[in-house]
Scaffold this motif. Structure first.
Motif, mmCIF file in Angstrom:
data_model
loop_
_atom_site.group_PDB
_atom_site.id
_atom_site.type_symbol
_atom_site.label_atom_id
_atom_site.label_comp_id
_atom_site.label_asym_id
_atom_site.label_seq_id
_atom_site.Cartn_x
_atom_site.Cartn_y
_atom_site.Cartn_z
ATOM 1 N N THR A 189 -17.589 41.133 42.115
ATOM 2 C CA THR A 189 -16.132 40.988 42.011
ATOM 3 C C THR A 189 -15.419 41.930 42.970
ATOM 4 N N TRP A 190 -15.930 43.128 43.099
ATOM 5 C CA TRP A 190 -15.339 44.075 44.054
ATOM 6 C C TRP A 190 -15.401 43.521 45.477
ATOM 7 N N LEU A 191 -16.542 42.943 45.841
ATOM 8 C CA LEU A 191 -16.711 42.424 47.197
ATOM 9 C C LEU A 191 -15.883 41.169 47.431
ATOM 10 N N SER A 192 -15.761 40.323 46.421
ATOM 11 C CA SER A 192 -15.060 39.047 46.591
ATOM 12 C C SER A 192 -13.553 39.156 46.363
ATOM 13 N N HIS A 193 -13.093 40.239 45.709
ATOM 14 C CA HIS A 193 -11.672 40.411 45.386
ATOM 15 C C HIS A 193 -11.144 39.242 44.546
ATOM 16 N N ALA A 194 -11.995 38.644 43.737
ATOM 17 C CA ALA A 194 -11.567 37.465 42.972
ATOM 18 C C ALA A 194 -12.272 37.458 41.623
ATOM 19 N N SER A 195 -11.690 38.154 40.636
ATOM 20 C CA SER A 195 -12.303 38.193 39.309
ATOM 21 C C SER A 195 -12.279 36.825 38.650
ATOM 22 N N LEU A 196 -11.237 36.026 38.916
ATOM 23 C CA LEU A 196 -11.176 34.682 38.340
ATOM 24 C C LEU A 196 -12.373 33.856 38.796
ATOM 25 N N ALA A 197 -12.717 33.951 40.067
ATOM 26 C CA ALA A 197 -13.847 33.184 40.586
ATOM 27 C C ALA A 197 -15.159 33.627 39.941
ATOM 28 N N THR A 198 -15.362 34.938 39.786
ATOM 29 C CA THR A 198 -16.626 35.410 39.219
ATOM 30 C C THR A 198 -16.712 35.110 37.720
ATOM 31 N N VAL A 199 -15.579 35.154 37.012
ATOM 32 C CA VAL A 199 -15.584 34.774 35.594
ATOM 33 C C VAL A 199 -15.938 33.296 35.450
ATOM 34 N N LEU A 200 -15.349 32.450 36.288
ATOM 35 C CA LEU A 200 -15.653 31.017 36.233
ATOM 36 C C LEU A 200 -17.094 30.747 36.652
ATOM 37 N N LEU A 225 -14.449 44.742 35.150
ATOM 38 C CA LEU A 225 -14.494 46.098 35.692
ATOM 39 C C LEU A 225 -14.315 46.076 37.211
ATOM 40 N N GLY A 226 -14.955 45.126 37.870
ATOM 41 C CA GLY A 226 -14.873 45.033 39.322
ATOM 42 C C GLY A 226 -13.476 44.741 39.833
ATOM 43 N N THR A 227 -12.695 43.987 39.033
ATOM 44 C CA THR A 227 -11.350 43.632 39.475
ATOM 45 C C THR A 227 -10.423 44.841 39.547
ATOM 46 N N ALA A 228 -10.753 45.935 38.870
ATOM 47 C CA ALA A 228 -9.935 47.149 38.940
ATOM 48 C C ALA A 228 -10.310 48.020 40.131
ATOM 49 N N ILE A 229 -11.499 47.806 40.683
ATOM 50 C CA ILE A 229 -11.939 48.617 41.816
ATOM 51 C C ILE A 229 -11.295 48.140 43.114
ATOM 52 N N SER A 230 -11.189 46.818 43.274
ATOM 53 C CA SER A 230 -10.713 46.243 44.542
ATOM 54 C C SER A 230 -9.347 46.778 44.967
ATOM 55 N N PRO A 231 -8.302 46.699 44.116
ATOM 56 C CA PRO A 231 -6.986 47.191 44.567
ATOM 57 C C PRO A 231 -6.935 48.691 44.766
ATOM 58 N N LEU A 232 -7.743 49.456 43.991
ATOM 59 C CA LEU A 232 -7.744 50.909 44.168
ATOM 60 C C LEU A 232 -8.315 51.273 45.529
ATOM 61 N N VAL A 233 -9.379 50.595 45.931
ATOM 62 C CA VAL A 233 -9.973 50.848 47.243
ATOM 63 C C VAL A 233 -9.020 50.385 48.344
ATOM 64 N N ALA A 234 -8.386 49.218 48.145
ATOM 65 C CA ALA A 234 -7.478 48.674 49.159
ATOM 66 C C ALA A 234 -6.266 49.572 49.385
ATOM 67 N N SER A 235 -5.859 50.327 48.359
ATOM 68 C CA SER A 235 -4.681 51.199 48.477
ATOM 69 C C SER A 235 -5.055 52.638 48.810
#
Length: 576
Positions: A189-200, A225-235
């Protein structure tokens, strides 16, 4: 051999389905932000009066954008500019998790008929309009259709693979140690930046029987958990204020994950009342997990805000003049918003250039060598802002622009380039003349200094008019700016004649400063030419320019019109 080839083909279809799912999520997010991004950002900015309004806004905006990461980046940009307080920003992100749950719920339903319909309607909408709302909505519908079709691909490819020895060798360790599944989907999820896609994806694997209920739950928790890492790293490169809400969101999800891990095998039993189907179990886990986080931490947003202030304290207020302030990277997928941000930063660039221009005449009148050095250093900040705007616009161009957006893109880039050129003229030409005057202890004649000051004031006034024209696009103002160019050329000729007359009269000051005097007027005129360039695209689009000249205006006499013909033609040639 055929069995191996069949397994390889099924695995290829599975990977293709995952790729198509990620692409569909991206298309939906892009279509939604292009069609409704500006209103959604405006609504999100207004719904920050208290934590409950912010929480509901996070649910609604994320359900529409279908990306909690996109919502998190918008919140980050708002918080970084002080438009949203910390507690409200955290509440938005708590709501964002539930927003993705709503989308996952309806996409997990049996909607096999909806995918082809969305694609058909989307393609029609995309091609009936070259730009505007129908095209963006068409992109959104195509994305939804691709997502639904990709889920069917994943399910059909996963079912035969569940009995494949190779896949069993991969999944068996995960079945025995579901914590590994949490870590795997956190990383994915962190790599894909798409938690919706990984949940599906987890739901599709569970529906095909490729993973059991416990592992499906673990995969979903890892995705959350991964979906919270992506925006923190991006910012990571942004100021602390822009990152605190992201850090608080990660803290809440780490705590929730640690609490849930000991009960991974019990969670399917707790949620069995809502449906024992594998896909339904995965999606319900996603919903229940985010609701539990919201119920636990929404009353504690003020405490979380204090904790993140301690972990990420404010930096000393020493903002670099060359550092951009308004270039919001989260707005890049909404071109109208991104172009407005670039235009706002361009006005900041114009303010820096205006200060340089104002200080220039002070240097010449007071022989202030320290101020001359300061003006030269100010050009470094101008160059820094110009580079930041140019890179931002370059990144924006990758997202695809319609005709109107492309025109504005060119206008912003052209005006910033002209402003940067003006900064270079002041730095490399005018300051060199000033240092020469100071070094040789020269002085202008009283009349010459008055003419130079008047000439400088007119150019400075045209700079302000050019900035106003850049923002307004007013045709009447564009004509006025070109008229000022004609009048300034007349003033240049008059000033030169007066200067030569003083030389003929034997005025010592005029003789000594002749080269500096004439070069100063020449460079100020060059600056004015860069400023008036902003008027030509506006007049051309309005049909106010013929092939060779500005359309006749009763305010211009014939001689002025001929002069305008020549200068307009020269300027247009230089721009080309």
């Amino acid at each position: 051999m055929s069995s191996s080839a069949g397994a390889t083909e099924l695995l290829l279809h599975l990977v293709a389905g995952v790729a198509l799912l990620l692409w569909g999520v991206r298309m939906v997010r892009t279509g939604m932000t292009r069609a409704f991004g500006a209103p959604l950002r405006r609504y999100l900015g207004q719904a920050m009066r208290n934590r409950f309004q912010a929480f509901l806004a996070g649910i609604g905006v994320t359900a529409l954008l279908q990306s909690s990461t996109a919502t998190a980046m918008i919140v980050s940009s708002f918080a970084g500019r002080g438009l949203i307080v910390g507690g409200a920003a955290i509440a938005v992100l708590l709501g964002a998790g539930i927003g993705t749950s709503i989308t996952a719920q309806y996409l997990s339903l049996d909607l096999h008929w909806l995918g082809p319909l969305c694609i058909i309607l989307g393609v029609i909408g995309f091609f009936v309009s070259e730009s505007g709302l129908p095209r963006h909505v068409g992109r959104l519908l195509i994305g939804i259709g691709l997502m639904l079709l990709s889920l069917e691909m994943i399910i059909s490819a996963s079912a035969p693979l569940r009995d494949a020895p190779g896949l069993a060798a991969i999944l068996n360790p995960l079945q025995r140690e579901p914590v590994l599944g949490v870590l795997l989907f956190t990383l994915l999820t962190w790599l894909s930046h798409a938690s919706l896609a990984t949940v599906l994806l987890a739901a599709s694997l569970a529906k095909a029987g490729t993973v059991d209920a416990t592992l499906a739950v673990a995969l979903v928790i890892g995705a959350n958990l991964g979906t919270a890492i992506s925006p923190l790293v991006a910012s990571s490169g942004q100021p602390p204020a822009a990152r605190r809400a992201q850090l608080a969101n990660l803290i809440t999800r780490v705590i929730a994950t640690l609490v849930a891990i000991p009960f991974l095998s019990q969670i399917p039993q707790l949620l069995a009342w809502a449906g024992e189907d594998g896909a339904r179990m995965a999606v319900n886990t996603h919903t229940a997990f985010n609701i539990a986080i919201a119920l636990a931490f929404l009353p504690l947003v003020a405490l979380l805000d204090k904790v993140t202030h301690r972990l990420l304290p404010d930096l000393p207020a020493a903002e670099s003049a060359g550092k951009p302030r308004y270039l919001d990277k989260s707005a890049l997928e909404t071109p109208t918003v991104a172009l407005a941000a670039a235009a706002r930063e361009t006005l900041r660039l114009s303010d820096a250039v205006a200060r340089m221009l104002d200080d220039t005449m002070t240097v010449f009148t007071r022989d202030d060598s320290k101020l001359a050095k300061a003006v030269e250093q100010a050009d470094d900040a101008v160059d820094g802002l110009y580079e930041a705007i140019k890179l931002y616009l370059t990144e924006l161009s990758k997202h695809g622009l319609d005709e109107a957006e492309s025109r504005r893109y060119v206008d912003v880039l052209t005006f910033t380039t002209n402003l940067e050129h003006i900064g270079d003229i002041i730095d490399k030409n005018l300051m060199e003349l000033a240092q020469k005057k100071i070094k040789n202890k020269l002085a202008f004649s009283k009349e010459g200094l008055a003419e130079l000051t008047d000439f400088h004031h007119r150019v400075a006034a045209n700079l302000q008019m050019a900035c106003n024209l850049f923002m307004s696009g007013d045709v009447k103002m564009a004509r006025q700016l070109l008229q000022e160019k004609v009048d300034l050329r007349v003033a240049e000729q008059r000033a030169a004649e007066n200067h030569y007359q003083r030389i003929r009269d034997g005025r010592a000051e005029s003789i000594e400063t002749s080269a500096i005097h004439l070069d100063l007027i020449r460079d100020l005129k060059r600056i004015n030419s860069h400023l008036t360039a902003v008027a030509y695209p506006i007049l051309e689009q309005a049909g106010e320019l013929t092939a060779t000249r500005l359309r006749a205006d009763e305010r211009l006499d014939r001689s002025s019109q001929l002069t305008a013909d020549t200068t307009a033609k020269n300027s247009r040639t230089s721009l080309a």
